[in-house]
Design an enzyme around this catalytic site. Sequence first.
Site, short mmCIF file in Angstrom:
data_model
loop_
_atom_site.label_atom_id
_atom_site.label_comp_id
_atom_site.label_asym_id
_atom_site.label_seq_id
_atom_site.Cartn_x
_atom_site.Cartn_y
_atom_site.Cartn_z
N HIS A 253 43.02 33.25 35.87
CA HIS A 253 43.57 34.29 36.62
C HIS A 253 42.05 35.22 36.64
O HIS A 253 41.79 35.48 37.56
CB HIS A 253 44.98 34.89 36.28
CG HIS A 253 44.43 35.89 35.58
ND1 HIS A 253 45.08 35.71 34.10
CD2 HIS A 253 44.46 37.13 35.29
CE1 HIS A 253 45.55 37.23 33.36
NE2 HIS A 253 44.29 37.99 34.19
N ASP A 293 47.10 28.54 32.53
CA ASP A 293 46.57 29.45 32.82
C ASP A 293 45.17 30.22 31.73
O ASP A 293 44.67 30.64 31.25
CB ASP A 293 46.76 31.55 32.61
CG ASP A 293 46.14 32.25 33.23
OD1 ASP A 293 45.40 32.54 34.03
OD2 ASP A 293 46.64 33.66 33.14
N SER A 364 43.20 41.00 28.66
CA SER A 364 43.71 38.56 28.94
C SER A 364 42.53 38.06 29.09
O SER A 364 41.53 38.61 29.34
CB SER A 364 44.06 39.07 30.68
OG SER A 364 45.25 39.36 30.68
#
Length: 600
Positions: A253, A293, A364
């Site tokens: 992402h 992801d 992330s």
Amino acid sequence: MTECFYSRRCVLCATMFAFLVLVGACATIDVPVVDPVDMAERTQNRIEREIADGSMARAIQQIGVSRNAGTIDDEILDRLYDSAVTGIADAARRAVENGDYRAALIDLENLAILSGEKKDVGISRDDLLVRLAMKYRDEGNVVAALQYYLELDEPARRDPEELASFIRYAAENKNRLATRRLLETADEVGVDVGSEHRETSEATPDLAEMVAGTVTIWVNRGIRIQRGVGYPDRVIGSGFFIDPRGYIITNYHIIESEVDPTYRGYSRLYIRLPDSPDERVPARVVGYDRVFDVALLKVEVDPEYFFSFSSIRTLRPGTPIYAIGSPGGLYSTITSGIVSATGRRFFQMGDALQMDVPINPGNSGGPVVTSDGDLVGVIFAGIQQFQGVNFAIPSWWIRAFVPRLYDGGPIKHGWVGAALHEFADTLTVTYVAPGSPAAEVGLESGDVISRVGGLNAKKIADVQALLLKHEPGHLIELEWLRDDTKRRNLVLLSERPYSPIEDVVPTEARENLIPALFGMEISSTGTRFLRRTYVVDHVYPGSIADETGLSVQDPFSIQNWEIDLDRRTAVMQIVVRQRKAGFLESGVQLGTYIEIDTFF
């Protein structure tokens, strides 16, 4: 006013008349009856074409379907089966000769599950894995080379010098996991490889070393205009090196704008190193996996430290862990905490690791490690309104497909094509995707899956973990129960769409999607005020319908149905007379994300 009412009434009458005419016309249509002999001949011709075209595994699947249906003579099917098996063996030999060891491995594994077949293709599975490992070692791909060598069924039977060379290779590239596992094999067979490699396997890297192996991911997406004012559009995340050539793991992402074909804006990808935070190093995306992801990047940098994925399957709640990353762009930040829980269902496939570790936007894509320095996860999300509720992708899920990320482009996962409901160690089919392998072998809603690829099917996550080891093109054995009758067929895995629900929305009736999305079986009872009416036939325990309070025999009508592809949600608003509420009429809304986690 009179004319307006009159015209509306005429339109209504005309609409009803057209509807009645259509119904009457439909009632008089003659449905052609297919001659069973013609059907058998067509099926036989189809199988023969598949064999002629080289689609041997697909022919094997169809032969099983025909054998179960009893539509074609067994002698004919036996002949076709032998031809298809011989074709798979021939394809394996050609793939070996051409150096396409991955394709040969799929063919060899398909041959292994064809009951009673002893086709000799001149090479074993272990020999193929060794050739793959050596091929990747020659290319400098440490991750793929060591992973394929670790997959050997009987590493102890390998040549001692070969085993010793891979131990040295693992140690030189600081892969503690591979070094440790290969040393255990060497001890079993009495191969002496020296004490320095043992020290490598037992060494525990400190956090400062690991910080040197992490980076800040920085995506420049130009200027975003809001209310006439321009703002810099930046995406900041974290990443970490996994091999000495400058390959980095991060979240999909974060870099989505680099590879998403629907994105039309400006996008430039860079990394920032811990010791040079002001320098932007250009990077490129190599491979990615939207389902998990994860993305693999490449930069022209010689990393000081690189991580290796752990094979630790479960972590006990309370285990101390550390997260490394760049929260808010603050590079080289280490935070600590504990494992809060495991087995959280946040992905379409696989489980997530819940942790009580302080993370923020920018973390992330960063690594999660234990106090022993084992990489156990990749950070991917947090719930901002809840303190200390954060999540990571367990490394053992990613480890299964990391070598394929190097091939470039999106990862292709295999699938059967059915949605399941899990309850009391039972997996019940709630939906079968049209055109999927499940549909081709005759799987139906309501069937109970008993075995998949030799595994007793009790948990969706276990079945998905098994499929994760198989690429499209693999055959697996599927066994299911229908009305207490056992059925079995070999299924040819096809490529899993990223979002199975989104894939079928344009052509599928909403009534067919309700069981998979909301967890209830329904049937039509007619129309009321020009709206179709339904009744609940079955509610799956623990489903959205169950939690909403719906129960069997509740009549309802659908007032609104919407699948929002931008928000990735499905919403159904109904007017229902709930039995539990004395059949009082009320409005109820059911909602869910379309990326459900029940497909396999």
